[in-house]
Design an enzyme around this catalytic site. Structure first.
Site, PDB file in Angstrom:
ATOM      1  N   GLU A 150       0.823  -1.219   0.000  1.00 23.90           N
ATOM      2  CA  GLU A 150       0.000   0.000   0.000  1.00 23.90           C
ATOM      3  C   GLU A 150       0.851   1.260   0.000  1.00 23.90           C
ATOM      4  O   GLU A 150       1.752   1.410   0.828  1.00 23.90           O
ATOM      5  CB  GLU A 150      -0.925  -0.012   1.232  1.00 23.90           C
ATOM      6  CG  GLU A 150      -2.198   0.752   1.004  1.00 23.90           C
ATOM      7  CD  GLU A 150      -2.938   0.235  -0.236  1.00 23.90           C
ATOM      8  OE1 GLU A 150      -2.880   0.922  -1.277  1.00 23.90           O
ATOM      9  OE2 GLU A 150      -3.550  -0.837  -0.178  1.00 23.90           O
ATOM     10  N   SER A 158     -10.383   2.041  -7.301  1.00 27.73           N
ATOM     11  CA  SER A 158      -9.743   2.700  -8.440  1.00 27.73           C
ATOM     12  C   SER A 158     -10.635   2.848  -9.658  1.00 27.73           C
ATOM     13  O   SER A 158     -10.338   2.388 -10.757  1.00 27.73           O
ATOM     14  CB  SER A 158      -8.443   1.986  -8.834  1.00 27.73           C
ATOM     15  OG  SER A 158      -7.630   2.907  -9.516  1.00 27.73           O
ATOM     16  N   SER A 159     -11.747   3.559  -9.449  1.00 25.92           N
ATOM     17  CA  SER A 159     -12.660   3.855 -10.554  1.00 25.92           C
ATOM     18  C   SER A 159     -11.997   4.756 -11.584  1.00 25.92           C
ATOM     19  O   SER A 159     -12.235   4.617 -12.786  1.00 25.92           O
ATOM     20  CB  SER A 159     -13.929   4.530 -10.009  1.00 25.92           C
ATOM     21  OG  SER A 159     -13.599   5.688  -9.264  1.00 25.92           O
ATOM     22  N   ASP A 175      -2.594   0.929 -10.108  1.00 23.18           N
ATOM     23  CA  ASP A 175      -4.019   0.864 -10.444  1.00 23.18           C
ATOM     24  C   ASP A 175      -4.221   0.537 -11.921  1.00 23.18           C
ATOM     25  O   ASP A 175      -5.057  -0.292 -12.289  1.00 23.18           O
ATOM     26  CB  ASP A 175      -4.717   2.189 -10.118  1.00 23.18           C
ATOM     27  CG  ASP A 175      -4.630   2.541  -8.640  1.00 23.18           C
ATOM     28  OD1 ASP A 175      -4.314   1.640  -7.838  1.00 23.18           O
ATOM     29  OD2 ASP A 175      -4.854   3.711  -8.303  1.00 23.18           O
ATOM     30  N   LYS A 231      -9.618  11.530  -4.185  1.00 24.55           N
ATOM     31  CA  LYS A 231      -8.207  11.918  -4.278  1.00 24.55           C
ATOM     32  C   LYS A 231      -8.052  13.320  -4.846  1.00 24.55           C
ATOM     33  O   LYS A 231      -7.107  14.026  -4.559  1.00 24.55           O
ATOM     34  CB  LYS A 231      -7.451  10.919  -5.171  1.00 24.55           C
ATOM     35  CG  LYS A 231      -7.094   9.624  -4.475  1.00 24.55           C
ATOM     36  CD  LYS A 231      -6.047   8.836  -5.245  1.00 24.55           C
ATOM     37  CE  LYS A 231      -6.635   7.997  -6.327  1.00 24.55           C
ATOM     38  NZ  LYS A 231      -5.672   7.019  -6.885  1.00 24.55           N
TER      39      LYS A 231
END
Length: 523
Positions: free
Chosen positions: A56, A165-166, A211, A259
């Site tokens: 992470e 993570s669209s 991602d 974000k």
């Protein structure tokens, strides 16, 4: 060259238990496209969301990570306009038009599209994919100037701000759609990932590359081991044979982690802190000037690591070092950070300016303007400690995955407990050292562990979003019930059954990006 596959059957895209519901969804997308644009789409571009199993906040420091694709994805149904002189038009609509307003814009005959990163518009993610794909097409074809026009209908099941993570899924699907619409039938996976990484930075997100890799590269049923040094590479990783299967359960906190708006004090600030930690450590150990690398701001902790080893151990290509020796190096670096970056309270601009010999205005211009941050003190010690320690955990996790098959219940239990312990260590570090958790994520993890999960942690950027849990097959229902009664009913007492289904997903590793050729009225 590994090309993005073209599919003709949903059974080749989704796990068996998801095909029926996905068939309904895809047919609805095609019929809505027809009613919106008066014709069927030519193809559908698909890219999935991801869950990061371990590793992470270390991809942008260029350390290895282990994500997997999930079933949730972004679909773009596309009809291609005939090539004509002058500007070409892009029409973008969404299956959910109340939430995502329809847009239309022209691509001028120069082919260049402006993106206003300050405008929080969903269509910016398509534009960023378009810009990246246009750049790649210009490199591939000397005569390429502008994209053809397209009619597009979007449908996404990756929750926005949910930690899966669209944004990367949308950018990857968009870039893939533009490549396909402009005649590229064999889109190289690595090229797509690299353009998507750069593209997402155009909308103000300082992404590291995990991602996008996890959206494009995976094969169904496998995780993905992503490396960034000496260059971006990914290999699919099979899970070991066990007497009972590995089950990952994803739980939403329903705290939106945007974000874009929280970047200056959260995500982007961590990127700046890691970059500055690398530069300060390099200066302390006499390695300045540190060579620039693929880090988002030009320098990374991995760059410092490899330069330090080159000087002190005469290893010129540290990417070829054995995993055991690499782990030893990381342990040594944890000790160095502990000794040489002692300030728990963080470092001021003035202090960093004095260490680096860079005036404050130059420091801000070089590292705090591309992605603006708001901070008086920069916690270089904590961020470097987390990155080096998390890189060790990824290597330990990979060692466990490559262990001999655990064919007895006792061997399986031992292996799963060891894997789970590493996830728990990651959560502790994210909460206490990297400071990217939040009370709701902590609560979900505590409840899951009490109900029998082997390991629980946040996944994604943090500060809300998602958590991932390694759960014994026989304890999945108990964990879900603990969350329902002690988290969701407490925080969201009027939650609908539909929302509950979205809240908790038992996930199998999914497949990556693909193009689906539409033949006729349905899939």
């Amino acid at each position: 060259m590994a090309a993005v596959p073209t599919k003709t059957s949903l059974a080749d895209i989704y796990p068996e238990d998801a095909v029926e519901s996905q068939t309904t969804r895809w047919n609805h997308l095609i019929s809505t496209f027809k009613s919106t644009y008066g014709k069927a789409p030519d193809f559908i571009s698909r890219s999935p969301g991801r869950v990061n199993i371990i590793g992470e906040h270390i991809d942008y420091s260029l350390y290895e990570v282990l994500p997997m694709a999930v079933t949730a994805d972004v679909l773009l149904a596309v009809s291609i306009h005939p090539q004509e002189p002058g500007p070409s038009t892009i029409s973008l609509t969404n299956i959910n038009p109340q939430k995502f307003e329809s847009k239309q814009f022209d691509i001028p005959d120069t082919g260049d599209v402006h993106i206003d990163a300050s405008a929080l518009e969903w269509t910016n993610y398509f534009k960023s994919g378009l810009v990246g794909a246009t750049d790649l097409l210009r490199k591939k074809r000397k005569d390429f100037k502008q994209s053809v026009g397209m009619d597009i209908l979007a449908d996404g099941t990756v929750p926005s701000g949910g930690g899966l993570s669209s944004s990367a899924a949308f950018v990857c699907a968009s870039a893939l759609a533009v490549m396909k619409a402009n005649g590229e039938h064999d889109v190289d996976k690595k090229a797509l990932v690299e353009l998507a990484i750069v593209s997402e930075r155009a909308v103000g997100v300082n992404s590291g590359g995990m991602d996008q890799s996890a959206s494009v590269f995976p094969l169904q049923g496998q995780a993905l081991y992503v490396s960034f040094v000496p260059q971006l590479s990914a290999r699919n990783v099979s899970f070991p044979q066990l007497s009972s299967p590995l089950v990952f359960v994803i739980a939403q906190s329903f705290v939106a982690a945007d974000k874009h708006t929280t970047g200056p004090v959260c995500y982007n600030l961590r990127v700046v802190e890691c970059t500055l930690a690398a530069l300060v450590l390099a200066k302390i150990f006499g390695l300045s000037p540190l060579k620039s690398d693929a880090g988002p701001l030009g320098y990374s902790l991995r760059g410092f690591h490899d330069t330090y080893i080159a000087k002190h151990a005469s290893i010129t290509d540290n990417s070829k070092t054995s995993k055991e020796d690499f782990q030893s190096q990381l342990h040594d670096l944890v000790g160095k950070v502990d000794a040489y970056l002692p300030q728990e309270e963080g470092y001021t601009r003035q202090q960093m300016s004095e260490i680096l010999g860079i005036p404050i205005p130059q420091l801000e211009k070089d590292f705090m303007t591309k992605f603006p941050v708001r901070a008086e003190r920069f916690k270089l010690r904590q961020r470097a400690l987390h990155v080096f320690s998390e890189a060790i955990r990824v290597l330990r996790f990979m060692d466990l995955l490559s262990s001999p098959p655990a064919t007895t219940p006792e061997a399986t239990e031992t292996l799963l407990k060891d894997l789970g312990a590493l996830l728990n260590e990651t959560q502790d570090s994210c909460r206490d050292v990297y400071e990217c958790s939040c009370p709701e994520l902590d609560e979900l993890c505590t409840l899951a562990r009490k109900a029998g999960a082997y390991g629980s942690r946040l996944t994604g950027a943090g500060w809300g979003g998602c958590s991932v849990h390694l759960v014994p097959e026989g304890k999945v229902d108990a964990v879900k019930e603990a969350w329902r009664t002690e988290y969701y009913m407490k925080h969201f007492p009027h939650m609908s059954e539909e929302k509950w289904k979205e809240a908790v997903v038992v996930s199998k590793p999914g497949s990556g990006s693909c193009v689906f050729e539409v033949k006729g009225e349905s899939v």
